[in-house]
Structures are given as structure tokens and as C-alpha cells.
Design an enzyme around this catalytic site. Structure first.
Site, PDB file in Angstrom:
ATOM      1  N   SER A  89       0.872  -1.187   0.000  1.00 22.13           N
ATOM      2  CA  SER A  89       0.000   0.000   0.000  1.00 22.13           C
ATOM      3  C   SER A  89       0.903   1.230   0.000  1.00 22.13           C
ATOM      4  O   SER A  89       2.055   1.152   0.454  1.00 22.13           O
ATOM      5  CB  SER A  89      -0.868  -0.015   1.264  1.00 22.13           C
ATOM      6  OG  SER A  89      -1.429   1.265   1.500  1.00 22.13           O
TER       7      SER A  89
ATOM      8  N   TYR B 166      -1.412  -0.861  10.527  1.00 22.67           N
ATOM      9  CA  TYR B 166      -1.523  -1.095   9.076  1.00 22.67           C
ATOM     10  C   TYR B 166      -0.274  -0.595   8.362  1.00 22.67           C
ATOM     11  O   TYR B 166       0.265  -1.282   7.490  1.00 22.67           O
ATOM     12  CB  TYR B 166      -2.776  -0.392   8.548  1.00 22.67           C
ATOM     13  CG  TYR B 166      -3.090  -0.691   7.090  1.00 22.67           C
ATOM     14  CD1 TYR B 166      -3.605  -1.928   6.709  1.00 22.67           C
ATOM     15  CD2 TYR B 166      -2.868   0.261   6.093  1.00 22.67           C
ATOM     16  CE1 TYR B 166      -3.907  -2.211   5.385  1.00 22.67           C
ATOM     17  CE2 TYR B 166      -3.169  -0.012   4.762  1.00 22.67           C
ATOM     18  CZ  TYR B 166      -3.691  -1.250   4.415  1.00 22.67           C
ATOM     19  OH  TYR B 166      -3.983  -1.514   3.090  1.00 22.67           O
TER      20      TYR B 166
HETATM   21  N1  LIG Z   1      -9.045  -1.438  -1.297  1.00 21.73           N
HETATM   22  C1  LIG Z   1      -8.098  -0.535  -1.186  1.00 21.73           C
HETATM   23  O1  LIG Z   1      -8.308   0.679  -1.251  1.00 21.73           O
HETATM   24  C2  LIG Z   1      -6.673  -0.982  -0.988  1.00 21.73           C
HETATM   25  C3  LIG Z   1      -5.636  -0.019  -1.071  1.00 21.73           C
HETATM   26  C4  LIG Z   1      -4.323  -0.440  -0.873  1.00 21.73           C
HETATM   27  C5  LIG Z   1      -4.050  -1.769  -0.599  1.00 21.73           C
HETATM   28  N2  LIG Z   1      -5.089  -2.665  -0.524  1.00 21.73           N
HETATM   29  C6  LIG Z   1      -4.757  -4.054  -0.210  1.00 21.73           C
HETATM   30  O2  LIG Z   1      -5.266  -4.895  -1.219  1.00 21.73           O
HETATM   31  C7  LIG Z   1      -5.529  -6.185  -0.662  1.00 21.73           C
HETATM   32  C8  LIG Z   1      -6.930  -6.641  -1.074  1.00 21.73           C
HETATM   33  O3  LIG Z   1      -7.865  -5.670  -0.637  1.00 21.73           O
HETATM   34  P1  LIG Z   1      -9.418  -5.730  -1.060  1.00 21.73           P
HETATM   35  O4  LIG Z   1      -9.911  -4.343  -1.031  1.00 21.73           O
HETATM   36  O5  LIG Z   1      -9.565  -6.572  -2.290  1.00 21.73           O
HETATM   37  O6  LIG Z   1      -9.999  -6.515   0.210  1.00 21.73           O
HETATM   38  P2  LIG Z   1     -11.222  -7.573   0.288  1.00 21.73           P
HETATM   39  O7  LIG Z   1     -11.636  -7.593   1.716  1.00 21.73           O
HETATM   40  O8  LIG Z   1     -12.238  -7.291  -0.746  1.00 21.73           O
HETATM   41  O9  LIG Z   1     -10.494  -8.946  -0.075  1.00 21.73           O
HETATM   42  C9  LIG Z   1      -9.735  -9.664   0.828  1.00 21.73           C
HETATM   43  C10 LIG Z   1     -10.234 -11.097   0.806  1.00 21.73           C
HETATM   44  O10 LIG Z   1      -9.396 -11.890   1.637  1.00 21.73           O
HETATM   45  C11 LIG Z   1     -10.236 -12.799   2.356  1.00 21.73           C
HETATM   46  N3  LIG Z   1      -9.528 -13.215   3.563  1.00 21.73           N
HETATM   47  C12 LIG Z   1      -9.321 -12.504   4.697  1.00 21.73           C
HETATM   48  N4  LIG Z   1      -8.609 -13.231   5.576  1.00 21.73           N
HETATM   49  C13 LIG Z   1      -8.383 -14.428   4.984  1.00 21.73           C
HETATM   50  C14 LIG Z   1      -7.708 -15.593   5.381  1.00 21.73           C
HETATM   51  N5  LIG Z   1      -7.119 -15.693   6.579  1.00 21.73           N
HETATM   52  N6  LIG Z   1      -7.664 -16.641   4.527  1.00 21.73           N
HETATM   53  C15 LIG Z   1      -8.252 -16.561   3.322  1.00 21.73           C
HETATM   54  N7  LIG Z   1      -8.890 -15.474   2.871  1.00 21.73           N
HETATM   55  C16 LIG Z   1      -8.964 -14.420   3.689  1.00 21.73           C
HETATM   56  C17 LIG Z   1     -11.483 -12.004   2.644  1.00 21.73           C
HETATM   57  O11 LIG Z   1     -12.562 -12.851   2.968  1.00 21.73           O
HETATM   58  C18 LIG Z   1     -11.662 -11.239   1.344  1.00 21.73           C
HETATM   59  O12 LIG Z   1     -12.417 -12.007   0.400  1.00 21.73           O
HETATM   60  C19 LIG Z   1      -5.314  -6.024   0.851  1.00 21.73           C
HETATM   61  O13 LIG Z   1      -4.005  -6.450   1.178  1.00 21.73           O
HETATM   62  C20 LIG Z   1      -5.422  -4.540   1.070  1.00 21.73           C
HETATM   63  O14 LIG Z   1      -4.702  -4.103   2.222  1.00 21.73           O
HETATM   64  C21 LIG Z   1      -6.389  -2.302  -0.709  1.00 21.73           C
END
Ligand SMILES: NC(=O)c1ccc[n+]([C@@H]2O[C@H](COP(=O)([O-])OP(=O)(O)OC[C@H]3O[C@@H](n4cnc5c(N)ncnc54)[C@H](O)[C@@H]3O)[C@@H](O)[C@H]2O)c1
Length: 261
Positions: free
Chosen positions: A151, A165
Site C-alpha cells: 500500500s 496497518y
Molecule cells: N481497497 C483498497 O483501497 C486498498 C488499497 C491499498 C491496498 N489494498 C490491499 O489490497 C488487498 C486486497 O484488498 P481488497 O480491497 O480486495 O480486500 P477484500 O476484503 O475485498 O479482499 C480480501 C479477501 O481476503 C479474504 N480473507 C481474509 N482473511 C483471509 C484468510 N485468513 N484466509 C483466506 N482469505 C482471507 C477475505 O474474505 C476477502 O475475500 C489487501 O491487502 C489490502 O490491504 C487495498
């Protein structure tokens, strides 16, 4: 091989941990479009199956597996099932993570339970499946690709209670460089993408507040938050032969945000 062909991943098998989530499912679909077979892994059977259906619509085979990837035995089962079914493993994308806005505390009071939860969700969730996947890649002898999701918070502090975070994503960026140095000898590259806000369910509630959204957008030179489609091209680059000589890199996907700092 033509330059366009170097972005194709035909015949390769890709585990997408967190592939039922917003970013993971977009990357799984992109990998399917480019010829790979995605193995979509998450805790919710409904979400992983929906994501696999989306990938199958690109014309590829896709497997949905339910697992908690922070548990060693479950991560190993996922890798074993993948290799048993498809005979190889070439790519792992670590798309589990988040929780950033859910546990905000002043740095001097940051509680251990929230800290541990964020680390489990953002660091162990990449560490454990990657260890299992890389052991299989080394055994397969064909090299491989590891793609992490860091991130902008790995490199930018924010005066808003984000200690855990920020530290967890810093760990992901550091592990990306460390793993790259250790696994280069096996032909395995390790890179990360580092987005700013991506319009996903995890951040939708925050972005619904017009004042909050305006504050975010005003700091981004390209004048908008990201979409999942902004991540798929870079993800494909890092997962394909197009990035053969690139490892240990963290690519900001942030509309120029970090360039302003
Ligand atoms: N959305 C944003 O703005 C953003 C920005 C920067 C970084 N990120 C990073 O991108 C990545 C994905 O984010 P997202 O927005 O798609 O999140 P999301 O919550 O939509 O997807 C994450 C998925 O991981 C699953 N999950 C959680 N713990 C788990 C486990 N122990 N085993 C298996 N599955 C598990 C959840 O059920 C979910 O389906 C994350 O690392 C997040 O920090 C997101």
C-alpha cells in the site's frame, strides 16, 4: 516471443489468495484472460465460487478452494490440491489483507489485540501461503512469480491512527525485497503493487463521505481514486515473462500521490 506474447501466461497455474475479494477477483480474472488457470482461495465458499465463475467466463478453467491461508496446514492443503489437480504451480498472488480503517488508535495507545489482528490479516496471510507455494515452485524447478499487495501506507505516514496497518504494509514491502534476494536463485521473482485508495467495498463507506473523498482526491495528482482495473495491468506485468528481469520492486499505483511527497 513478441512483446505482446510476453504478457501472456498460457498454461500457468496461479493461486490467488484472497481471490474472493475485490482486488483478488479482478486479478484472477485478468490472469484467466491472459491464459492462466487461477486457483481462487478464500474463507467464504460463496465468494471464491463467484470469483471462479467470473474467471471461467474468460474461457479458462478455474478452481475455487476454501481455506484460512494464515493456517499452515490449510495453505499446504491448497498448494497440494493445486499441484495434484494441475501438475504445477507458477504464480501466487497475495490479495488477503486490509482492515486499515477499522482499528484506528493513537500510536502511544495502540492495543495489542488490534495490532495482532492487523498483522495476522496483512502479514501472516502472505507469509504462510507464500512459504507453501514457493516450496512447491522450488520442487517444480520452473521458477515462479510472487506478487504481494502492499500500500502507499508502507511509505507514507498518516496522522490518523494507522500504526499497525502502516507497519504491516511496511513489512510486506520489506519481505518483497527480502524474498526476491533469497528466491532469485530458483528463478522466482517477487514484486509488489502499492495502491492508494481503490474503490472497493473495504473503502466504500469512507468514500461515501463527500468531504473525505474530496480530501483524498485532492491529494492525488491524477484527480481520482483507483479502480480494480487500474491494478490488473501491473499485476499481469509482474506475473508474466514481461517482467523477467524485475524482482524486489514495489510499484506505486497511486495516481502520482507518492510523487508529491
Ligand atoms: N481497497 C483498497 O483501497 C486498498 C488499497 C491499498 C491496498 N489494498 C490491499 O489490497 C488487498 C486486497 O484488498 P481488497 O480491497 O480486495 O480486500 P477484500 O476484503 O475485498 O479482499 C480480501 C479477501 O481476503 C479474504 N480473507 C481474509 N482473511 C483471509 C484468510 N485468513 N484466509 C483466506 N482469505 C482471507 C477475505 O474474505 C476477502 O475475500 C489487501 O491487502 C489490502 O490491504 C487495498
Amino acid at each position: 516471443m513478441s512483446v505482446l506474447d510476453s504478457f501472456r501466461v498460457d498454461g500457468r497455474v496461479a493461486i490467488v489468495a484472497g481471490g474472493g475479494g475485490a482486488i483478488g477477483s479482478a486479478i484472477a480474472e485478468a490472469l484467466g484472460t491472459a491464459g492462466a488457470t487461477p486457483v481462487i482461495v478464500g474463507r467464504s465458499a460463496e465468494h471464491v465460487e463467484a470469483s471462479a465463475e467470473r474467471a471461467r467466463a474468460t474461457g479458462t478453467e478455474a478452481l475455487a478452494l476454501t481455506a484460512d491461508v494464515t493456517v499452515e496446514a490449510e495453505a499446504e492443503r491448497v498448494v497440494a490440491e493445486t499441484v495434484a489437480r494441475f501438475g504445477r504451480l507458477d504464480i501466487i498472488v497475495n490479495a488477503v489483507g486490509g482492515g486499515a480503517g477499522k482499528v484506528l488508535f493513537d500510536a502511544e495507545q495502540y492495543p495489542r489485540d488490534a495490532w495482532d489482528w492487523i498483522y495476522e490479516l496483512n502479514v501472516r496471510s502472505a507469509l504462510v501461503p507464500t512459504q507453501a507455494a514457493v516450496r512447491a515452485m522450488i520442487a517444480g524447478g520452473r521458477g515462479g512469480r510472487v506478487l504481494n499487495i502492499s500500500s502507499v501506507r508502507a511509505s507514507l505516514g498518516i496522522n490518523a491512527g494507522y500504526s499497525a496497518y502502516v507497519a504491516a504494509k511496511g513489512a510486506i514491502s520489506s519481505l518483497t525485497r527480502q524474498w526476491a534476494t533469497e528466491w532469485a536463485k530458483h528463478g522466482i521473482t517477487v514484486n509488489a503493487i502499492a495502491p492508494t485508495f481503490v474503490d472497493t467495498p473495504q473503502v466504500a463507506m469512507l468514500l461515501e463521505d463527500p468531504a473525505f473523498k474530496a480530501g483524498v482526491v485532492n491529494r492525488i495528482p491524477l484527480g481520482r481514486v483507483g479502480g480494480t482495473s487500474d491494478l490488473t495491468g501491473p499485476a499481469l506485468f509482474f506475473c508474466s515473462d514481461a517482467s523477467s528481469f524485475v524482482t524486489g520492486q514495489i510499484l506505486g499505483i497511486d495516481g502520482g500521490l507518492t510523487a508529491t511527497q
